[in-house]
Design a protein around this motif. Structure first.
Motif, short mmCIF file in Angstrom:
data_model
loop_
_atom_site.label_atom_id
_atom_site.label_comp_id
_atom_site.label_asym_id
_atom_site.label_seq_id
_atom_site.Cartn_x
_atom_site.Cartn_y
_atom_site.Cartn_z
N MET A 1 1.14 9.41 -6.40
CA MET A 1 1.63 10.45 -6.60
C MET A 1 2.60 10.61 -7.59
O MET A 1 2.58 12.48 -7.61
N ARG A 2 3.50 10.19 -7.74
CA ARG A 2 4.49 10.60 -8.43
C ARG A 2 3.95 10.20 -10.65
O ARG A 2 3.43 10.50 -10.84
N TYR B 1 1.92 8.51 -11.65
CA TYR B 1 0.57 8.15 -11.82
C TYR B 1 -0.24 9.25 -11.31
O TYR B 1 -1.49 8.87 -11.12
N LEU B 2 0.45 10.29 -11.78
CA LEU B 2 -0.83 11.19 -11.09
C LEU B 2 -1.32 11.60 -12.22
O LEU B 2 -2.49 12.31 -11.68
N LEU B 3 -0.97 11.48 -13.79
CA LEU B 3 -1.90 12.57 -14.18
C LEU B 3 -2.91 11.49 -14.41
O LEU B 3 -4.40 12.18 -14.64
N PRO B 4 -2.72 9.93 -14.73
CA PRO B 4 -4.12 9.18 -14.11
C PRO B 4 -5.42 9.26 -14.02
O PRO B 4 -5.94 9.45 -12.79
N PHE B 5 -3.99 9.92 -12.05
CA PHE B 5 -5.13 9.99 -10.92
C PHE B 5 -6.10 10.88 -10.82
O PHE B 5 -7.10 10.67 -10.51
N GLN B 6 -5.49 11.78 -11.29
CA GLN B 6 -6.38 13.35 -11.30
C GLN B 6 -7.01 13.03 -12.14
O GLN B 6 -9.27 13.32 -12.10
N LEU B 7 -7.09 12.52 -13.32
CA LEU B 7 -8.55 12.41 -14.82
C LEU B 7 -9.68 11.41 -13.54
O LEU B 7 -10.84 11.61 -14.14
N ALA C 1 0.74 -1.23 -0.13
CA ALA C 1 0.12 -0.13 -0.40
C ALA C 1 1.21 1.26 -0.02
O ALA C 1 0.28 2.19 -0.68
N PRO C 2 2.19 1.10 0.91
CA PRO C 2 2.90 2.40 0.66
C PRO C 2 2.93 2.63 -0.72
O PRO C 2 3.61 3.94 -1.14
#
Lengths: 188, 107
Positions: free
Chosen positions: A133-134, A136-142, A125-126
């Motif tokens: 947050m690094r 895959y930040l763009l897919p996460f925000q999308l 999990a960590p």
């Protein structure tokens, strides 16, 4: 021991998924679907993907199933004992699906999988949170934007205009009870 | 004793393939639109089992397998919300959610 647990979980998944498809009553199908979600979450835990297992239980068992039960409640009419399946020849679909399963299972058996040597998975999990947050930040925000659009879209699509309101099962029962009460009042 | 020693990968993939086929059968034969959505959810779960099994058995050091599964769960939740809202909208205008009755575009 792990083999026994896996076989138990796998048979639970298959049995409840079959019951989802063959249940005549849609509410029973929904409850079996929730059982399938739970069993799949247990399989994730067995595969040492703890976070995915917890997310499965939170999202599917917690949110999606409640959504499904609400949709059933809002679209239900009186019991009419209709068949669960469409009128067409269902055995053609069954034959096609069994053929697809045969192709998939033979392919799985034919491929030489390069299994890993590492015993302990590193990405827990960590590490998953750091990756989100690094790299895959763009897919996460999308994904956040997709969820927002889906929220607004669901509200707009399902929004009820007061003058076009059609009665649900609850409204029908309330109307029947009201009529029965009025009949009792009229003829004491 | 961990899972990869006890259970071969092909068992897990076979389980996912069977679950996918059951979901596909449900999508084809179910009469009500909500039942069709149940089949879609089963198929999405089968795909997720595949991704997690590949991550665990083939590349446990890469976090991408879990990230994919997480995004599929997210998209499935959005799909369920919009799909069920559409079912409710269809019920409101047609008073039915039977898939065979939706034949406005049939030639």
């Amino acid at each position: 021991m792990v083999t026994v647990i896996f076989i138990a979980i796998a048979s639970l998944i298959i049995a409840s998924a079959v019951l989802v498809v063959i249940s005549r009553e849609i509410v029973r199908a929904a409850l079996w679907l929730i059982a399938t979600f739970f069993a799949v979450g247990a399989l994730y835990l067995l595969l040492e993907a703890e976070f995915i297992g917890v997310a499965q239980v939170l999202v599917y068992v917690g949110a999606v199933s409640i959504l499904i039960l609400f949709a059933i409640m809002l679209t239900r009419q009186h019991e009419r004992h209709e068949p669960a399946w469409r009128a067409g020849p269902w055995w053609i679909a069954l034959a096609g699906v069994i053929g697809l399963a045969a192709v998939l299972i033979t392919t799985i058996g034919a491929v030489p999988w390069r299994l890993t040597d590492d015993d302990l998975p590193v990405s827990r999990a960590p590490q998953l949170g750091t990756a989100l947050m690094r790299e895959y930040l763009l897919p996460f925000q999308l994904a956040a934007i997709v969820l927002l659009v889906a929220l607004i879209g669901a509200v707009v699509i399902a929004m009820e205009e007061r003058r076009r309101r059609t009665p649900t099962l609850a409204d029908d029962i309330a109307a029947q009870r009201g009529a029965a009460d009025r009949a009792e009042d009229g003829t004491p | 004793m961990s899972m990869i020693d006890a259970v071969p990968l092909s068992w897990v993939l076979t389980l996912a393939a069977i679950l996918f086929c059951i979901g596909l059968f449900g999508v084809i034969v179910r009469r009500s639109l909500i039942g069709v959505l149940f089949g879609v959810e089963l198929m999405l779960n089968a795909v997720n089992i595949n991704l997690i099994a590949f991550w665990r058995y083939l590349e446990p050091n890469l976090v991408a397998g879990q990230v994919f599964a997480l995004f599929i769960i997210t998209i499935a939740a959005a799909e369920a919300a919009v799909g069920l809202a559409m079912v409710i909208a269809v019920y409101r205008t047609r008073r039915t959610i039977v898939a065979d009755d939706m034949r406005n575009l049939q030639g």
